[in-house]
Design an enzyme around this catalytic site. Structure first.
Site, PDB file in Angstrom:
ATOM      1  N   SER A  25       0.826  -1.216  -0.028  1.00 51.96           N
ATOM      2  CA  SER A  25      -0.084   0.041  -0.151  1.00 51.96           C
ATOM      3  C   SER A  25       0.918   1.186  -0.077  1.00 51.96           C
ATOM      4  O   SER A  25       1.776   1.149   0.563  1.00 51.96           O
ATOM      5  CB  SER A  25      -0.885  -0.017   1.214  1.00 51.96           C
ATOM      6  OG  SER A  25      -1.348   1.322   1.277  1.00 51.96           O
ATOM      7  N   SER A  26       0.343   2.166  -0.841  1.00 49.42           N
ATOM      8  CA  SER A  26       1.055   3.606  -0.630  1.00 49.42           C
ATOM      9  C   SER A  26       0.920   4.256   0.687  1.00 49.42           C
ATOM     10  O   SER A  26       1.599   5.255   0.711  1.00 49.42           O
ATOM     11  CB  SER A  26       0.858   4.311  -1.946  1.00 49.42           C
ATOM     12  OG  SER A  26      -0.527   4.629  -1.763  1.00 49.42           O
ATOM     13  N   GLN A  27      -0.018   3.882   1.481  1.00 48.65           N
ATOM     14  CA  GLN A  27      -0.314   4.891   2.528  1.00 48.65           C
ATOM     15  C   GLN A  27       0.700   4.702   3.471  1.00 48.65           C
ATOM     16  O   GLN A  27       0.879   5.639   4.119  1.00 48.65           O
ATOM     17  CB  GLN A  27      -1.579   4.223   3.065  1.00 48.65           C
ATOM     18  CG  GLN A  27      -2.917   4.422   2.250  1.00 48.65           C
ATOM     19  CD  GLN A  27      -4.210   4.039   2.878  1.00 48.65           C
ATOM     20  OE1 GLN A  27      -4.276   3.501   4.054  1.00 48.65           O
ATOM     21  NE2 GLN A  27      -5.335   3.651   1.959  1.00 48.65           N
ATOM     22  N   SER A  53       0.367   2.297  -6.477  1.00 48.42           N
ATOM     23  CA  SER A  53      -0.595   3.466  -6.266  1.00 48.42           C
ATOM     24  C   SER A  53       0.294   4.796  -6.229  1.00 48.42           C
ATOM     25  O   SER A  53       0.058   5.570  -5.598  1.00 48.42           O
ATOM     26  CB  SER A  53      -1.179   3.364  -5.113  1.00 48.42           C
ATOM     27  OG  SER A  53      -1.997   2.329  -4.977  1.00 48.42           O
ATOM     28  N   ASP A 169      -8.820   2.331  -6.418  1.00 45.73           N
ATOM     29  CA  ASP A 169     -10.150   2.514  -6.109  1.00 45.73           C
ATOM     30  C   ASP A 169     -10.947   2.607  -7.200  1.00 45.73           C
ATOM     31  O   ASP A 169     -12.299   2.007  -6.934  1.00 45.73           O
ATOM     32  CB  ASP A 169     -10.165   3.750  -5.008  1.00 45.73           C
ATOM     33  CG  ASP A 169      -9.495   3.799  -3.697  1.00 45.73           C
ATOM     34  OD1 ASP A 169      -9.162   2.394  -3.209  1.00 45.73           O
ATOM     35  OD2 ASP A 169      -9.026   4.708  -2.985  1.00 45.73           O
ATOM     36  N   LYS A 196      -7.242  -4.328   1.373  1.00 45.72           N
ATOM     37  CA  LYS A 196      -8.108  -3.232   1.671  1.00 45.72           C
ATOM     38  C   LYS A 196      -9.128  -3.399   2.731  1.00 45.72           C
ATOM     39  O   LYS A 196      -8.920  -4.401   3.732  1.00 45.72           O
ATOM     40  CB  LYS A 196      -8.689  -2.622   0.448  1.00 45.72           C
ATOM     41  CG  LYS A 196      -7.927  -2.461  -0.845  1.00 45.72           C
ATOM     42  CD  LYS A 196      -7.137  -0.816  -0.320  1.00 45.72           C
ATOM     43  CE  LYS A 196      -6.175  -0.591  -1.668  1.00 45.72           C
ATOM     44  NZ  LYS A 196      -5.550   0.829  -1.316  1.00 45.72           N
ATOM     45  N   ARG A 200     -11.044  -7.378  -1.693  1.00 49.49           N
ATOM     46  CA  ARG A 200     -11.785  -6.934  -2.751  1.00 49.49           C
ATOM     47  C   ARG A 200     -11.684  -7.715  -3.969  1.00 49.49           C
ATOM     48  O   ARG A 200     -12.483  -7.697  -4.655  1.00 49.49           O
ATOM     49  CB  ARG A 200     -11.250  -5.457  -3.250  1.00 49.49           C
ATOM     50  CG  ARG A 200     -11.718  -4.459  -2.051  1.00 49.49           C
ATOM     51  CD  ARG A 200     -11.370  -3.112  -2.217  1.00 49.49           C
ATOM     52  NE  ARG A 200     -11.948  -1.970  -1.249  1.00 49.49           N
ATOM     53  CZ  ARG A 200     -11.599  -0.727  -1.128  1.00 49.49           C
ATOM     54  NH1 ARG A 200     -10.731  -0.474  -2.111  1.00 49.49           N
ATOM     55  NH2 ARG A 200     -12.188  -0.069  -0.522  1.00 49.49           N
ATOM     56  N   ARG A 241     -16.560   1.007  -0.805  1.00 48.32           N
ATOM     57  CA  ARG A 241     -16.273   1.165  -2.074  1.00 48.32           C
ATOM     58  C   ARG A 241     -17.321  -0.210  -2.725  1.00 48.32           C
ATOM     59  O   ARG A 241     -17.736  -0.019  -4.013  1.00 48.32           O
ATOM     60  CB  ARG A 241     -15.188   1.160  -2.319  1.00 48.32           C
ATOM     61  CG  ARG A 241     -14.465   2.395  -1.977  1.00 48.32           C
ATOM     62  CD  ARG A 241     -13.252   2.817  -2.877  1.00 48.32           C
ATOM     63  NE  ARG A 241     -12.675   3.896  -2.359  1.00 48.32           N
ATOM     64  CZ  ARG A 241     -13.131   5.120  -2.328  1.00 48.32           C
ATOM     65  NH1 ARG A 241     -14.023   5.621  -3.163  1.00 48.32           N
ATOM     66  NH2 ARG A 241     -12.321   6.300  -1.745  1.00 48.32           N
ATOM     67  N   LYS A 266     -18.338   6.016   5.649  1.00 49.93           N
ATOM     68  CA  LYS A 266     -16.753   6.153   5.878  1.00 49.93           C
ATOM     69  C   LYS A 266     -16.195   7.176   4.964  1.00 49.93           C
ATOM     70  O   LYS A 266     -15.444   7.883   5.493  1.00 49.93           O
ATOM     71  CB  LYS A 266     -16.079   4.818   5.581  1.00 49.93           C
ATOM     72  CG  LYS A 266     -14.553   4.820   5.633  1.00 49.93           C
ATOM     73  CD  LYS A 266     -13.627   3.633   5.441  1.00 49.93           C
ATOM     74  CE  LYS A 266     -12.336   3.835   5.380  1.00 49.93           C
ATOM     75  NZ  LYS A 266     -11.487   2.475   5.296  1.00 49.93           N
TER      76      LYS A 266
END
Length: 281
Positions: A25-27, A53, A169, A196, A200, A241, A266
């Site tokens: 994840s880029s987060q 991402s 996303d 996620k 997903r 999502r 959310k």
């Protein structure tokens, strides 16, 4: 090793680069980049593996720059954070969310439209604005201006085979759009979906099959062959999502029930009211 976490004050000094995995994840990277200027010393972040991402990282660098911190990037492998303090720009324009815009633009492509979304446009710094490329590849008519995007359809959507790693996303919106395409569509390089709010990839495959599609789930891809749409009850897996993406299936003329619609709170508590307003137009 898992929440809840207890954080305590400490004197943090970095004598060597910080390493972070880039292929999950880029987060993790963006959180570090935003926090490191608070150390008041130079620092470096090194990315292990391929960074996914990337447009989300680009947003972070852009906003940090606007607040006075210029991060030097060496390709996508390392980031040099200066010893600089954040400085308010005085005024800053906050764009609308391009990921949320994707559902309404897709509705315009599926239902004929046109549907115009305001608050995000051709000069957006958000990576998900490139969902317009998916729309165009699928045959939708797209126009853009300063602060708006408009999409319209009217014809059968075209099947696509695309690498959507840069817009994970909005790629979920594309997966549901594939139900309306003229052949099998393949969405590639979306392995980050597995970590996620839910897995997903598995969830999307399961729910698309309920609607009559044939779905092949790969390690980091989905191949979606549309069939005759069927009435379905869609599980959302507490994933906002999933709920918003699958609402688009109702544009195919069959009833679709979304379980736990409240999960959209959310990011978009008013989503279903907004969606109803264009569906009834």
């Amino acid at each position: 090793g898992y929440p809840p976490l207890a954080l305590h004050p400490a004197a943090i000094k970095l004598n060597e680069p910080v390493t972070v995995k880039g292929d999950v994840s880029s987060q993790f990277l963006t959180a570090l980049l935003m926090a490191l200027p608070l150390l008041d010393s130079k620092s470096r972040v090194e990315v292990q593996g391929e960074l996914i991402s990337r447009p989300y990282v680009e947003i972070t660098l852009n906003v940090m720059r606007r607040f006075g911190v210029e991060v030097a990037r060496r390709e996508w492998h390392s980031f040099e954070v200066p010893a600089a303090r954040y400085v308010s720009p005085g005024k800053i324009y906050v764009e609308g969310d391009a990921s949320s815009a994707s559902y309404f633009l897709a509705a315009g492509a599926i239902g004929g439209g046109p549907v115009r979304v305001e608050g995000v446009g051709r000069d957006s710094i958000q990576g998900d604005v490139r969902f317009t490329e998916v729309l165009e590849r699928m045959g939708a008519r797209v126009s853009m201006g300063d602060g708006w995007i408009e999409a319209a359809g009217g014809k059968k959507l075209k099947a696509v085979d695309m690498d959507l790693n840069h817009i994970p996303d909005a790629a979920m919106t594309a997966a549901v759009m594939a139900l309306f395409a003229d052949g099998p569509s393949t969405l590639r390089n979306i392995g980050s979906w597995r970590v996620k709010e839910t897995d997903r990839l598995a969830a999307m495959a399961t729910e698309l099959r309920k609607l009559g599609a044939r779905v092949e789930e790969g390690r980091d891809s989905l191949r979606i062959s549309p069939g005759k749409l069927k009435t379905a009850v869609i599980d959302t897996y507490a994933d906002h999502r999933m709920a918003m993406s699958f609402s688009l299936a109702a544009l195919g003329g069959v009833p679709v029930r979304i379980n736990d619609p409240g999960c959209v709170a959310k990011t978009f508590p008013e989503y279903f009211s907004a969606f109803a307003s264009i569906a009834a137009a």
